[in-house]
Scaffold this active site. Structure first.
Site, PDB file in Angstrom:
ATOM      1  N   LYS A 114       0.957  -1.036  -0.019  1.00  0.00           N
ATOM      2  CA  LYS A 114      -0.006  -0.103   0.307  1.00  0.00           C
ATOM      3  C   LYS A 114       1.015   1.166  -0.112  1.00  0.00           C
ATOM      4  O   LYS A 114       0.379   2.120  -0.631  1.00  0.00           O
ATOM      5  CB  LYS A 114      -0.920   0.226   1.149  1.00  0.00           C
ATOM      6  N   LYS A 197      -5.017 -10.583  -6.842  1.00  0.00           N
ATOM      7  CA  LYS A 197      -6.599 -10.819  -6.224  1.00  0.00           C
ATOM      8  C   LYS A 197      -7.367  -9.702  -6.521  1.00  0.00           C
ATOM      9  O   LYS A 197      -6.936  -8.497  -6.953  1.00  0.00           O
ATOM     10  CB  LYS A 197      -6.246 -10.694  -4.642  1.00  0.00           C
ATOM     11  N   LYS A 200     -10.086  -3.648  -3.888  1.00  0.00           N
ATOM     12  CA  LYS A 200     -11.084  -2.428  -4.256  1.00  0.00           C
ATOM     13  C   LYS A 200     -10.104  -1.521  -4.486  1.00  0.00           C
ATOM     14  O   LYS A 200     -10.339  -0.341  -5.186  1.00  0.00           O
ATOM     15  CB  LYS A 200     -11.697  -1.904  -2.655  1.00  0.00           C
TER      16      LYS A 200
HETATM   17  P1  TYM Z   1     -10.743  -5.704   3.709  1.00  0.00           P
HETATM   18  O1  TYM Z   1     -11.640  -4.399   4.048  1.00  0.00           O
HETATM   19  O2  TYM Z   1      -9.504  -5.283   2.858  1.00  0.00           O
HETATM   20  O3  TYM Z   1     -11.512  -6.848   3.236  1.00  0.00           O
HETATM   21  C1  TYM Z   1     -12.594  -7.471   4.078  1.00  0.00           C
HETATM   22  C2  TYM Z   1     -12.447  -9.192   3.663  1.00  0.00           C
HETATM   23  O4  TYM Z   1     -12.464  -9.416   2.535  1.00  0.00           O
HETATM   24  C3  TYM Z   1     -11.310 -10.504   2.223  1.00  0.00           C
HETATM   25  N1  TYM Z   1     -10.914 -10.451   0.904  1.00  0.00           N
HETATM   26  C4  TYM Z   1     -10.776 -11.271  -0.039  1.00  0.00           C
HETATM   27  N2  TYM Z   1     -11.000 -12.566   0.214  1.00  0.00           N
HETATM   28  C5  TYM Z   1     -10.775 -13.352  -1.005  1.00  0.00           C
HETATM   29  N3  TYM Z   1     -10.786 -12.903  -2.023  1.00  0.00           N
HETATM   30  C6  TYM Z   1     -10.513 -11.326  -2.489  1.00  0.00           C
HETATM   31  N4  TYM Z   1     -10.026 -11.181  -3.521  1.00  0.00           N
HETATM   32  C7  TYM Z   1     -10.445 -10.800  -1.399  1.00  0.00           C
HETATM   33  N5  TYM Z   1     -10.396  -9.447  -0.963  1.00  0.00           N
HETATM   34  C8  TYM Z   1     -10.639  -8.935   0.237  1.00  0.00           C
HETATM   35  C9  TYM Z   1     -10.377  -9.872   3.272  1.00  0.00           C
HETATM   36  O5  TYM Z   1      -9.407 -10.817   3.453  1.00  0.00           O
HETATM   37  C10 TYM Z   1     -11.083  -9.717   4.428  1.00  0.00           C
HETATM   38  O6  TYM Z   1     -11.264 -10.667   5.333  1.00  0.00           O
HETATM   39  N6  TYM Z   1      -7.421  -5.587   7.708  1.00  0.00           N
HETATM   40  C11 TYM Z   1      -8.820  -5.987   7.357  1.00  0.00           C
HETATM   41  C12 TYM Z   1      -9.855  -5.291   7.978  1.00  0.00           C
HETATM   42  C13 TYM Z   1      -9.851  -5.558   9.547  1.00  0.00           C
HETATM   43  C14 TYM Z   1      -9.918  -7.117  10.176  1.00  0.00           C
HETATM   44  C15 TYM Z   1      -9.880  -6.833  11.418  1.00  0.00           C
HETATM   45  C16 TYM Z   1     -10.475  -8.311   9.973  1.00  0.00           C
HETATM   46  C17 TYM Z   1      -9.557  -4.645  10.609  1.00  0.00           C
HETATM   47  N7  TYM Z   1      -9.648  -5.241  11.673  1.00  0.00           N
HETATM   48  C18 TYM Z   1      -9.862  -7.676  12.568  1.00  0.00           C
HETATM   49  C19 TYM Z   1     -10.398  -9.225  10.650  1.00  0.00           C
HETATM   50  C20 TYM Z   1     -10.059  -9.058  11.915  1.00  0.00           C
HETATM   51  C21 TYM Z   1      -9.040  -5.553   5.707  1.00  0.00           C
HETATM   52  O7  TYM Z   1      -8.273  -4.828   5.218  1.00  0.00           O
HETATM   53  O8  TYM Z   1     -10.085  -6.176   5.084  1.00  0.00           O
END
Ligand code: TYM
Length: 334
Positions: A114, A197, A200
């Protein structure tokens, strides 16, 4: 016996979740609420680690929450809340930041990816400490399991390390969480670049299927998804990454095993197959979009649902933080 606890979070950084978020995470959240004491948060504190407009943040936080309810999270069974409503997240993050080595934080690959976009020195310190705030989210609720996609594995390892370090230094305080990752959907890839992957922040609009998108564009994007040389529908991640991604999607959405899909499309070429994938996506997303629109039409009620979630979450967070404050050696307020 108490149910095991599950916690996860999702960022309100776009105007819609995408198929990767849905299959990799949100769908499991819905299933797990049946068997777990479930906590799910919209992580707005994480969203401001990159420049964010206040109005966009407010809108996206509500859109994110509405999609979670629309996807099937039941406010009776799941505690759905907005991270910034529970002050203990930032408080615990600070304590954990003080337990994290600079080198340890610098190894986090998501920060590297990032920050490369801004140039490392222009990236915020918040982006650097992002995984530690995530660790705080999880440890605060004493979560046993964390349902996420594969991209979060490293952050969960850090969470366990920090939890363990705190326990070792200050006495047993935190449950060490296990990742809950479903192999088949752990990484849904970009329709235009099946080596990356679906994301967003980095996928082009043509590569990403948004949950709130209309059927027309959804169909078009699936039909235009990059496919591989040859014409047979086969699961071969190395030589046919595009078709393999579509097979994974179709299998997850319809509940049909991949070998059965391969048999079904034998001798039929890519066109028929893609058409069916498009229909499966439209069928899965349409009811979620409609329910989301309905929930968003009454913001007062949506905000009330989130306030209920925040109260329940705060109760747990407060108890953990009381323990943490005492163990670290902060004076009680007389
Ligand atoms: P975020 O908002 O980027 O994504 C949310 C969830 O979607 C999953 N994900 C995917 N899974 C499969 N294929 C993909 N292409 C794909 N893109 C996204 C992510 O793995 C995630 O589970 N850091 C985290 C948010 C967070 C969090 C937490 C998660 C903050 N605190 C505590 C778990 C526990 C994030 O940026 O997710």
């Amino acid at each position: 016996m108490a149910r095991p606890r599950v916690l996860s979070g999702i960022q309100p950084t776009a105007d819609s979740f995408h198929l990767g978020n849905y299959l990799g995470a949100v769908r499991q959240w819905v299933t797990l609420q049946e068997t777990h004491d479930a906590f799910y948060c919209v992580v707005d504190l994480h969203a401001i680690t990159v420049p964010t407009e206040p109005d966009a943040l407010r809108r996206r936080s509500r859109v994110a929450a509405a999609q979670l309810f629309a996807a099937g999270l039941d406010p009776e069974r799941s505690t759905v809340f907005v991270q910034s409503h529970v002050r203990e997240h930032t408080e615990l993050a600070w304590v954990l930041i003080c337990l994290t080595g600079m080198g340890e934080a610098a190894r986090m690959t998501q920060f590297k990816d990032k920050s490369a976009k801004f140039g490392e020195s222009a990236a915020s310190v918040g982006l650097f400490t992002y995984p530690i705030l995530q660790a705080a989210d999880i440890l605060l609720y004493q979560a046993d399991r964390v349902p996420v996609g594969a991209d979060q594995k490293q952050h969960l390892e850090l969470t366990r390390d920090l939890g363990q370090r705190f326990n070792h230094r200050f006495g047993d305080t935190f449950t060490l969480p296990e990742p809950y990752i479903l192999k088949e959907v752990e990484k849904i890839t970009d329709l235009q670049d099946p080596s990356a992957k679906m994301s967003k922040s980095s996928s082009s609009p043509a590569g990403i299927l948004d949950v709130l998108e209309q059927p027309g564009p959804l169909r078009k994007k699936v039909m235009r998804a990059v496919t591989d040389t040859g014409s047979e529908v086969l699961f071969d991640e190395e030589n046919k990454p595009g078709i393999s991604n579509l097979l994974r999607i179709q299998s997850a959405l319809t509940g049909t095993a991949i070998p059965d899909l391969v048999n079904r499309y034998e001798g039929q070429g890519y066109g028929t197959f893609k058409k069916d994938v498009a229909e499966a996506v439209v069928e899965a997303f349409t009811p979620i979009r409609e329910r989301t629109e309905k929930l968003l039409s009454d913001e007062t009620e949506l905000d009330r649902m989130l306030a209920v979630g925040a109260r329940r979450a705060s109760e747990v967070a407060r108890q953990t933080m009381e323990m943490v404050r005492d163990r670290v050696g902060f004076l009680p307020l007389a």
